[in-house]
Design a protein around this motif. Sequence first.
Motif, PDB file in Angstrom:
ATOM      1  N   ASN A 115      -2.574 101.519 132.444  1.00 55.19           N
ATOM      2  CA  ASN A 115      -3.115 100.318 131.794  1.00 55.19           C
ATOM      3  C   ASN A 115      -2.017  99.529 131.088  1.00 55.19           C
ATOM      4  OD1 ASN A 115      -2.590 101.916 129.535  1.00 55.19           O
ATOM      5  ND2 ASN A 115      -4.358 101.155 128.417  1.00 55.19           N
ATOM      6  N   ARG A 142     -21.817 113.340 127.114  1.00 54.04           N
ATOM      7  CA  ARG A 142     -20.727 112.719 127.838  1.00 54.04           C
ATOM      8  C   ARG A 142     -21.315 111.597 128.675  1.00 54.04           C
ATOM      9  NH1 ARG A 142     -15.357 114.950 130.765  1.00 54.04           N
ATOM     10  NH2 ARG A 142     -14.665 112.848 131.207  1.00 54.04           N
ATOM     11  N   PRO A 182      -9.803 113.549 127.867  1.00 51.25           N
ATOM     12  CA  PRO A 182     -11.003 113.091 128.574  1.00 51.25           C
ATOM     13  C   PRO A 182     -10.882 113.157 130.094  1.00 51.25           C
ATOM     14  CG  PRO A 182      -9.786 111.224 127.668  1.00 51.25           C
ATOM     15  CD  PRO A 182      -8.991 112.440 127.370  1.00 51.25           C
ATOM     16  N   ILE A 222      -8.936 112.173 117.279  1.00 53.47           N
ATOM     17  CA  ILE A 222      -8.464 112.226 118.673  1.00 53.47           C
ATOM     18  C   ILE A 222      -7.015 112.695 118.728  1.00 53.47           C
ATOM     19  CG2 ILE A 222     -10.046 110.425 119.479  1.00 53.47           C
ATOM     20  CD1 ILE A 222      -7.521 108.525 119.507  1.00 53.47           C
ATOM     21  N   ASP A 223      -6.399 112.877 117.568  1.00 51.46           N
ATOM     22  CA  ASP A 223      -4.999 113.316 117.411  1.00 51.46           C
ATOM     23  C   ASP A 223      -4.031 112.172 117.723  1.00 51.46           C
ATOM     24  OD1 ASP A 223      -3.033 114.952 116.523  1.00 51.46           O
ATOM     25  OD2 ASP A 223      -3.154 116.397 118.147  1.00 51.46           O
ATOM     26  N   GLU A 257      -9.171  98.430 137.689  1.00 52.07           N
ATOM     27  CA  GLU A 257      -9.451  99.849 137.434  1.00 52.07           C
ATOM     28  C   GLU A 257      -8.690 100.794 138.365  1.00 52.07           C
ATOM     29  OE1 GLU A 257     -11.719  97.651 138.416  1.00 52.07           O
ATOM     30  OE2 GLU A 257     -13.095  98.486 139.904  1.00 52.07           O
ATOM     31  N   TYR A 302     -15.044 108.009 123.426  1.00 55.12           N
ATOM     32  CA  TYR A 302     -15.242 109.301 124.086  1.00 55.12           C
ATOM     33  C   TYR A 302     -15.502 110.390 123.039  1.00 55.12           C
ATOM     34  CZ  TYR A 302     -14.167 113.485 126.809  1.00 55.12           C
ATOM     35  OH  TYR A 302     -14.227 114.718 127.396  1.00 55.12           O
ATOM     36  N   SER A 306      -7.800 100.655 131.168  1.00 55.90           N
ATOM     37  CA  SER A 306      -7.895 101.534 129.990  1.00 55.90           C
ATOM     38  C   SER A 306      -9.125 102.425 130.084  1.00 55.90           C
ATOM     39  CB  SER A 306      -7.992 100.704 128.707  1.00 55.90           C
ATOM     40  OG  SER A 306      -6.876  99.871 128.569  1.00 55.90           O
ATOM     41  N   THR A 326      -3.752 114.456 123.902  1.00 59.91           N
ATOM     42  CA  THR A 326      -4.662 113.337 123.630  1.00 59.91           C
ATOM     43  C   THR A 326      -4.972 112.577 124.922  1.00 59.91           C
ATOM     44  OG1 THR A 326      -3.711 113.084 121.436  1.00 59.91           O
ATOM     45  CG2 THR A 326      -4.969 111.217 122.277  1.00 59.91           C
ATOM     46  N   ARG A 375       1.383 116.936 121.615  1.00 60.28           N
ATOM     47  CA  ARG A 375       0.085 116.496 121.068  1.00 60.28           C
ATOM     48  C   ARG A 375      -0.362 115.186 121.719  1.00 60.28           C
ATOM     49  NH1 ARG A 375       0.624 117.175 114.631  1.00 60.28           N
ATOM     50  NH2 ARG A 375      -1.202 115.823 114.686  1.00 60.28           N
ATOM     51  N   LEU A 381     -10.654 106.286 123.702  1.00 56.13           N
ATOM     52  CA  LEU A 381     -10.624 107.688 123.282  1.00 56.13           C
ATOM     53  C   LEU A 381     -11.553 107.908 122.087  1.00 56.13           C
ATOM     54  CD1 LEU A 381      -6.758 108.227 123.573  1.00 56.13           C
ATOM     55  CD2 LEU A 381      -8.463 109.460 124.924  1.00 56.13           C
ATOM     56  N   THR A 398     -10.648 103.408 132.805  1.00 53.22           N
ATOM     57  CA  THR A 398     -10.461 104.404 133.859  1.00 53.22           C
ATOM     58  C   THR A 398      -9.588 105.560 133.372  1.00 53.22           C
ATOM     59  OG1 THR A 398     -10.530 102.572 135.407  1.00 53.22           O
ATOM     60  CG2 THR A 398      -9.845 104.682 136.290  1.00 53.22           C
ATOM     61  N   LEU A 399      -8.549 105.238 132.583  1.00 53.05           N
ATOM     62  CA  LEU A 399      -7.660 106.275 132.052  1.00 53.05           C
ATOM     63  C   LEU A 399      -8.450 107.306 131.250  1.00 53.05           C
ATOM     64  CD1 LEU A 399      -4.362 104.828 130.509  1.00 53.05           C
ATOM     65  CD2 LEU A 399      -4.559 106.765 132.059  1.00 53.05           C
ATOM     66  N   CYS A 400      -9.556 106.879 130.673  1.00 52.91           N
ATOM     67  CA  CYS A 400     -10.374 107.757 129.847  1.00 52.91           C
ATOM     68  C   CYS A 400     -11.500 108.411 130.638  1.00 52.91           C
ATOM     69  CB  CYS A 400     -10.981 106.966 128.704  1.00 52.91           C
ATOM     70  SG  CYS A 400     -10.110 107.251 127.207  1.00 52.91           S
ATOM     71  N   GLU A 444      -6.336  99.594 123.253  1.00 51.64           N
ATOM     72  CA  GLU A 444      -7.549  99.712 124.083  1.00 51.64           C
ATOM     73  C   GLU A 444      -7.788 101.157 124.466  1.00 51.64           C
ATOM     74  OE1 GLU A 444      -7.274  97.270 127.576  1.00 51.64           O
ATOM     75  OE2 GLU A 444      -6.511  95.573 126.420  1.00 51.64           O
ATOM     76  N   LEU A 445      -6.713 101.823 124.899  1.00 51.62           N
ATOM     77  CA  LEU A 445      -6.838 103.228 125.281  1.00 51.62           C
ATOM     78  C   LEU A 445      -7.310 104.041 124.076  1.00 51.62           C
ATOM     79  CD1 LEU A 445      -6.373 105.629 127.201  1.00 51.62           C
ATOM     80  CD2 LEU A 445      -3.997 105.649 126.457  1.00 51.62           C
TER      81      LEU A 445
END
Lengths: 443, 485
Positions: A325, B164, A176, B323-324, A320, B155, B181, A172, A168, B152, B183-185, B147-148
């Motif tokens: 992160n 989006r 995205p 977001i789980d 970035e 998003y 953070s 998550t 899970r 999320l 960018t990860l998203c 932050e992540l």
Amino acid sequence: MLYLPHTSEEIASMLKVVGVDDLDGLFSTVPEDCRLRDNLNLPEALSEWELNDHMASISGSMAVSPEYKVFMGAGSYEHFIPASVSYLLGRSEFVTSYTPYQPEMSQGTLQAIYEYQTLVARLLGMEIATASHYDGATALAESLLMAVRITKKRKVAISSLIHPLYRRVVQTYFNPTGYEVLELKYLKNGMTDFTKLDEMDDLAAVAVQSPNFLGCIENLQAIGERAHAKKALFISSFTEALAYGYLKNPGSQGADIVCGEGQSLGIPQAFGGPALGILASRKEYMRSLPGRLVGQTKDLDGKRGFVLTLATREQHIRREKATSNICTNNSLCALAAAMYMASVGGTGIRELARLNHDKAEYLKKELKKAGFKISFDSPTFNEFVVEFPPDFEVTYKRLLERKIIAGLFLAPYYPELANHYLLCVTETKSMDEMDELVSKLRN
Amino acid sequence: MKESLGTTGLILNEPLLWEKGKKGRCGFSIPRRDVESCPLDEDLTCEGPDFPDLSEVDVVRHYTRLSQWNFGVDSGMYPLGSCTMKYSPKTNEKQAGLSGFSGAHPLLPANLSQGALKIMFEFEQYLAEITGMDATTLQPAAGAHGELTGMLLIYAFHKSKGVRRSKIIIPDTAHGTNPASVTLCGYRPVSVRSNEQGILSAEAIADVMDDDTAGIMVTNPNTLGLFEENIQKIAEIVHSKDGLVYCDGANMNAVMGIVQMGKIGVDIIHLNLHKTFSTPHGGGGPGSGPVCVKRHLESFLPVPRVIQENGRFILAENYPESIDKVSAFHGNFGVMIKAYSYIRSMGPKNLKKASQLAVLNANYIKERLKRTLHLAFDRPCMHECVFSDKYQVAHKVMTLDMAKRLMDYGFHPPTIYFPLVVNGAIMIEPTETESKEDLDQYIEAFKAIVNEARENPDLLHEAPKSCKVKRLDEAAAARKPCLAG
């Protein structure tokens, strides 16, 4: 207040130096309409002794060993922790320092983490390991993202016998990104079915867990070969680090990245955290690793020393474009694991791991004798699945009243496994306690 | 000047773990074998890992010696800017060590874990009150993880509206984790410069905010130690385009009981329990990064959520928009216990006092050092102040040299070369737990070092002299990495 050292005279003299009349005057740059007018609505301060009573009464309501006999693992394991480890871990030079940005003043943390990286790499049969991550689930998510970065492919295949809560978390993290997570089903023998891999394309990684969530030891070598045939990286995950004191390590079976949970290595269960995310890999992927790394170097006099290194991968420099992160690791947990591995030693860890296995086998055998069905016949380490009769829920509740937790009910995680329970036995359970469990299950 | 703290003492050498020990030693009391041996098939097993065999005494001496090469808040002042190295109260460690907490299995049924759930439930409410928000998740394991989680949430919020968006606004004073953070998203960070006063102007935000921008990520107080005075106007601009305002709450220690971010336009904020709420930094973690949100984002928070029903606490999973999970279990519960204990020990008045004194300490250092070191922005600061090496460059002395020399005086250096917007930055965050004498001694040490920079710069170039090792070759470590022995 004992943590606030200022006397009123000192406050007055400091305000004078700053050139404001009172403490409120320090906040002149905060616009009036941004300021809170009332006091915070929080409980009034407790004295140290009141806090002791308050916390003792709350913690007293928890079902924990030794009052309760907990035969449940599923990603959090009860193991003995030597007093020496807890004691050393309390050294405040370790506890109250921060990320070793100034290496000359942090050689204790740095050497200890370098040793941790080494011991973890040896345990898992890998060349390098990071300075640690949050937990096993996030270490897996980061490993999969790492594989996507390395291979520049967009899909990952993960076994349905990887811890359901880890899967899970992975989902998550992936939601995205546009990368896809495909799931590999499992076979009747409690092992991952990897035959469908042949139909999957564009795979960055194939990930399995061993021992898997049902306790079974996967055939890592065979899965690794399939993964490599698909030009995917082979990721081997785990929740029970102690297993590799006895089992062949994932590195020797062809794993490219190994990740998992290190809580078993001297870290209290603590309702699930803080934990220890372990991530190790082959050296060729060093520059794609997320998180902190400690490396060896020399000082001006040529003396051995240690520093944080390869920081150009990291967020504070690359921003970035960073590999992750992540800012901190779980340093103190990594330190606990290093102290634990040092204490138990190479000879000891094998003996301890064997004892876990043999005790679990004893319970398995006794349950079989008592007429219960062991669901999967594949070899296991210290966890296994039992199928109990359909009305077992009543028995389970009755056992709870007698302070025995007879494993984890699997149906919420695998609806097809109704009446199946995942049981765990570690070195903390005696034969007598197992006998008692079996006898109470019978009645 | 008082006698310097820094001195030479007896520091013991200690080899690496595997350079010690003898095969057959053990520092662990292996439980008695009360069951038969039942070996696995040999194809599955190995001889065991190549660990050294050590006695308990070997291990105890090893780590005791290593600990003595370290410096912590308990050793002395550790004013790392942006890290809030305040004192970690000892009673908090004791509470987290209670066996009911430390021995609890995370998958215990709710009726057997009421204590842990009660703590989490109350603690969520305390944090929501301190930030002026409506709901909290405790699951993120560290600030960057918070932050992540926040990204999320943003998003998921836009997704629920069927859109989006591709960008997030990030000021140039942001923590390095912020752009990573984002960018990860899957978002692209859009950098915005702060103005000549070191803060964001509403106009600069209005220029970049558009319908493709999901929101803004702003650190307040920012990394220059300045309050973002235009935050309300900025929030209005972002909200007018249906964006969200994320506040990096790493610097919350400046404004507890003074500003509730939820009341001034912030939609999401993360907190660092190891900063603001005194839990120890542990040599770099474990931290804990709870996220608080306004009501309109509550349904997106990670599950399970702790809720109260008929006087009992339960773990609720049924939030379809969530977001789980972001952690396997409930987050860093052991850290939460310490922060909860801190809030209960302090109460509302002392939390506010702590912020006031943190700001007093920073302003006191700023005033007393601003003629010695170049001050980047000469205006009232919050919990930290930022200087630079501008006055010392003429003597070929850099920030790094002054930082290393501070060690010889018995202090941990401040954060250096951050924030990036100030060349040669020296970022000092004393925190409220340092007394006036300690601050005075730090100030005097800095002044003495600046004198040395003029009179004998080599003293600084060769520093530190009294640590376990001299300056380390970090370039060589990165060029030929040796990460395991």
